[in-house]
Design a protein around this motif. Structure first.
Motif, PDB file in Angstrom:
ATOM      1  N   VAL A 141       0.831  -1.205   0.000  1.00 15.08           N
ATOM      2  CA  VAL A 141       0.000   0.000   0.000  1.00 15.08           C
ATOM      3  C   VAL A 141       0.866   1.256   0.000  1.00 15.08           C
ATOM      4  N   VAL A 142       2.018   1.167   0.635  1.00 12.13           N
ATOM      5  CA  VAL A 142       2.946   2.294   0.759  1.00 12.13           C
ATOM      6  C   VAL A 142       4.294   1.873   0.203  1.00 12.13           C
ATOM      7  N   GLU A 143       4.920   2.764  -0.542  1.00 17.67           N
ATOM      8  CA  GLU A 143       6.244   2.493  -1.105  1.00 17.67           C
ATOM      9  C   GLU A 143       7.187   3.626  -0.731  1.00 17.67           C
ATOM     10  N   PRO A 144       8.309   3.324  -0.108  1.00 16.45           N
ATOM     11  CA  PRO A 144       9.255   4.380   0.272  1.00 16.45           C
ATOM     12  C   PRO A 144       9.839   5.069  -0.961  1.00 16.45           C
ATOM     13  N   THR A 145      10.304   6.278  -0.751  1.00 13.09           N
ATOM     14  CA  THR A 145      10.998   7.033  -1.790  1.00 13.09           C
ATOM     15  C   THR A 145      12.382   7.392  -1.274  1.00 13.09           C
ATOM     16  N   VAL A 153       1.809   6.346  -2.211  1.00 10.27           N
ATOM     17  CA  VAL A 153       0.718   5.675  -1.513  1.00 10.27           C
ATOM     18  C   VAL A 153      -0.388   5.302  -2.495  1.00 10.27           C
ATOM     19  N   ALA A 154      -0.780   4.017  -2.482  1.00 16.29           N
ATOM     20  CA  ALA A 154      -1.936   3.561  -3.257  1.00 16.29           C
ATOM     21  C   ALA A 154      -3.179   3.907  -2.451  1.00 16.29           C
ATOM     22  N   THR A 155      -3.654   5.132  -2.622  1.00 18.57           N
ATOM     23  CA  THR A 155      -4.712   5.653  -1.755  1.00 18.57           C
ATOM     24  C   THR A 155      -6.006   4.848  -1.868  1.00 18.57           C
ATOM     25  N   ALA A 156      -6.257   4.222  -3.020  1.00 20.43           N
ATOM     26  CA  ALA A 156      -7.482   3.440  -3.171  1.00 20.43           C
ATOM     27  C   ALA A 156      -7.496   2.236  -2.230  1.00 20.43           C
ATOM     28  N   HIS A 157      -6.311   1.779  -1.811  1.00 22.08           N
ATOM     29  CA  HIS A 157      -6.213   0.597  -0.952  1.00 22.08           C
ATOM     30  C   HIS A 157      -5.756   0.940   0.468  1.00 22.08           C
ATOM     31  N   LEU A 158      -5.650   2.218   0.761  1.00 22.36           N
ATOM     32  CA  LEU A 158      -5.107   2.628   2.057  1.00 22.36           C
ATOM     33  C   LEU A 158      -6.018   2.209   3.204  1.00 22.36           C
ATOM     34  N   SER A 159      -7.337   2.363   3.055  1.00 22.63           N
ATOM     35  CA  SER A 159      -8.249   2.010   4.151  1.00 22.63           C
ATOM     36  C   SER A 159      -8.180   0.525   4.465  1.00 22.63           C
ATOM     37  N   LEU A 160      -8.047  -0.315   3.420  1.00 20.95           N
ATOM     38  CA  LEU A 160      -7.903  -1.758   3.655  1.00 20.95           C
ATOM     39  C   LEU A 160      -6.595  -2.052   4.371  1.00 20.95           C
ATOM     40  N   GLY A 161      -5.529  -1.372   3.980  1.00 21.15           N
ATOM     41  CA  GLY A 161      -4.251  -1.569   4.650  1.00 21.15           C
ATOM     42  C   GLY A 161      -4.326  -1.222   6.130  1.00 21.15           C
ATOM     43  N   VAL A 162      -5.016  -0.147   6.453  1.00 24.02           N
ATOM     44  CA  VAL A 162      -5.157   0.269   7.856  1.00 24.02           C
ATOM     45  C   VAL A 162      -5.951  -0.787   8.633  1.00 24.02           C
ATOM     46  N   GLU A 163      -6.994  -1.339   8.019  1.00 22.33           N
ATOM     47  CA  GLU A 163      -7.760  -2.399   8.683  1.00 22.33           C
ATOM     48  C   GLU A 163      -6.878  -3.607   8.990  1.00 22.33           C
ATOM     49  N   LEU A 164      -5.988  -3.945   8.061  1.00 21.49           N
ATOM     50  CA  LEU A 164      -5.109  -5.094   8.268  1.00 21.49           C
ATOM     51  C   LEU A 164      -4.095  -4.852   9.386  1.00 21.49           C
ATOM     52  N   LEU A 165      -3.781  -3.586   9.672  1.00 19.24           N
ATOM     53  CA  LEU A 165      -2.873  -3.287  10.780  1.00 19.24           C
ATOM     54  C   LEU A 165      -3.423  -3.809  12.099  1.00 19.24           C
ATOM     55  N   ASP A 166      -4.748  -3.776  12.234  1.00 20.11           N
ATOM     56  CA  ASP A 166      -5.370  -4.190  13.493  1.00 20.11           C
ATOM     57  C   ASP A 166      -5.401  -5.703  13.676  1.00 20.11           C
ATOM     58  N   LEU A 167      -5.051  -6.452  12.632  1.00 19.29           N
ATOM     59  CA  LEU A 167      -5.059  -7.916  12.745  1.00 19.29           C
ATOM     60  C   LEU A 167      -3.784  -8.443  13.381  1.00 19.29           C
ATOM     61  N   ASP A 168      -2.782  -7.591  13.560  1.00 17.85           N
ATOM     62  CA  ASP A 168      -1.524  -7.970  14.215  1.00 17.85           C
ATOM     63  C   ASP A 168      -0.871  -9.155  13.505  1.00 17.85           C
ATOM     64  N   LEU A 169      -0.816  -9.085  12.179  1.00 20.87           N
ATOM     65  CA  LEU A 169      -0.188 -10.163  11.411  1.00 20.87           C
ATOM     66  C   LEU A 169       1.330 -10.049  11.501  1.00 20.87           C
ATOM     67  N   PRO A 170       2.055 -11.169  11.494  1.00 14.43           N
ATOM     68  CA  PRO A 170       3.520 -11.093  11.447  1.00 14.43           C
ATOM     69  C   PRO A 170       3.963 -10.482  10.114  1.00 14.43           C
ATOM     70  N   VAL A 171       4.825  -9.497  10.171  1.00 15.39           N
ATOM     71  CA  VAL A 171       5.240  -8.819   8.944  1.00 15.39           C
ATOM     72  C   VAL A 171       5.946  -9.787   7.994  1.00 15.39           C
ATOM     73  N   GLU A 172       6.649 -10.792   8.563  1.00 15.22           N
ATOM     74  CA  GLU A 172       7.326 -11.767   7.704  1.00 15.22           C
ATOM     75  C   GLU A 172       6.316 -12.559   6.875  1.00 15.22           C
ATOM     76  N   ALA A 173       5.163 -12.875   7.466  1.00 15.48           N
ATOM     77  CA  ALA A 173       4.126 -13.610   6.736  1.00 15.48           C
ATOM     78  C   ALA A 173       3.560 -12.763   5.608  1.00 15.48           C
ATOM     79  N   VAL A 174       3.364 -11.485   5.889  1.00 15.92           N
ATOM     80  CA  VAL A 174       2.838 -10.577   4.859  1.00 15.92           C
ATOM     81  C   VAL A 174       3.844 -10.421   3.722  1.00 15.92           C
ATOM     82  N   GLN A 175       5.125 -10.321   4.069  1.00 15.24           N
ATOM     83  CA  GLN A 175       6.161 -10.206   3.037  1.00 15.24           C
ATOM     84  C   GLN A 175       6.215 -11.456   2.161  1.00 15.24           C
TER      85      GLN A 175
END
Length: 253
Positions: A141-145, A153-175
């Motif tokens: 959803v976000v790409e560093p510069t 920022v892919a703003t169309a998908h930002l709200s979904l990304g924020v919702e996924l933050l609350d799921l406390d997923l391991p970042v390694e799994a997401v990667q």
């Protein structure tokens, strides 16, 4: 899918259609005469139609210049644009060339937006820790510069990304999931592009339908393809779950 358009051919611009002088073409496309002559010298547009000592330009020149501008907006270098235009037949009609622009339409609903960290926090409506930023990057959803604390920022998908933050997923799994989606997504794109190039595009090109119909096909092909991918994924997940249950039930106790 862009490469499919290299098979397009047509009647080209008829001399009767070329009615614009270079000054009039400049005003029509919003480019300076110097730029137009530079592009002509690089072969990005064909030579004008000569009537006496005056050169005239027509719809084909306008279509090619519009395509050049579209390619520039997508970040193509001049050399890459030259290579792209080299694959378009010299007798391609303005309608054929316009289809190239249709195929360049981004598949994402919105192009990425550049936001600094303060603006990103304001847009999400919550504070973002470094771990949160790392997760949004892993989600795609976000790409560093190169600029610190500035992001694409892919703003169309930002709200979904924020919702996924609350799921406390391991970042390694997401990667890992991101790598899987990227690898298989690229393979799907290449295979579907080949299907479009060899089966879909020739069928509609040879049908003799109006360019507007073909443009509509291309525009509709995108969401239909995405929906088909979602449906296939949902079915595959369901089958995988059933297979897992059957294997579990068949294990000796």
């Amino acid at each position: 899918m862009i490469s499919a358009m290299s098979d397009v051919s047509g009647a080209g611009t008829h001399s009767d259609d070329a009615t614009l002088t270079v000054d009039e073409l400049s005003a029509r496309v919003g480019m300076t005469v110097r730029t137009l002559r530079f592009y002509a010298g690089r072969g990005l547009i064909p030579p004008p139609i000569r009537r006496g000592r005056v050169g005239y330009y027509g719809p084909e020149h306008i279509a090619r210049l519009d395509l050049v501008r579209e390619l520039q907006a997508h970040g193509f270098t001049l050399q890459a644009i030259e290579g792209y235009l080299d694959r378009i037949p010299v007798d391609a009609t303005p309608q054929d060339i316009a289809l190239h622009r249709t195929l360049l339409t981004p598949w994402m609903r919105d192009l990425p937006e550049t936001l600094d960290r303060t603006a990103l926090v304001r847009r999400t409506g919550r504070e973002l820790s470094d771990d949160d930023i790392e997760m949004l990057v892993a989600l795609g959803v976000v790409e560093p510069t190169p600029d610190e604390d500035v992001f694409q920022v892919a703003t169309a998908h930002l709200s979904l990304g924020v919702e996924l933050l609350d799921l406390d997923l391991p970042v390694e799994a997401v990667q890992d999931a991101g790598r899987i989606f990227t690898e298989h997504g690229r393979a799907l794109a290449e295979e579907l592009t080949e299907v479009f190039r060899t089966k879909v595009w020739p069928h509609y090109r040879d049908s003799g339908g109006p360019p507007e119909h073909i443009q509509h096909l291309v525009e509709r092909f995108k969401p239909v393809t995405i929906q088909g991918l979602v449906l296939a994924y949902e079915r595959a997940v369901g089958e995988t779950q059933r297979d897992t249950i059957r294997r579990t039930q068949n294990k000796p106790r």
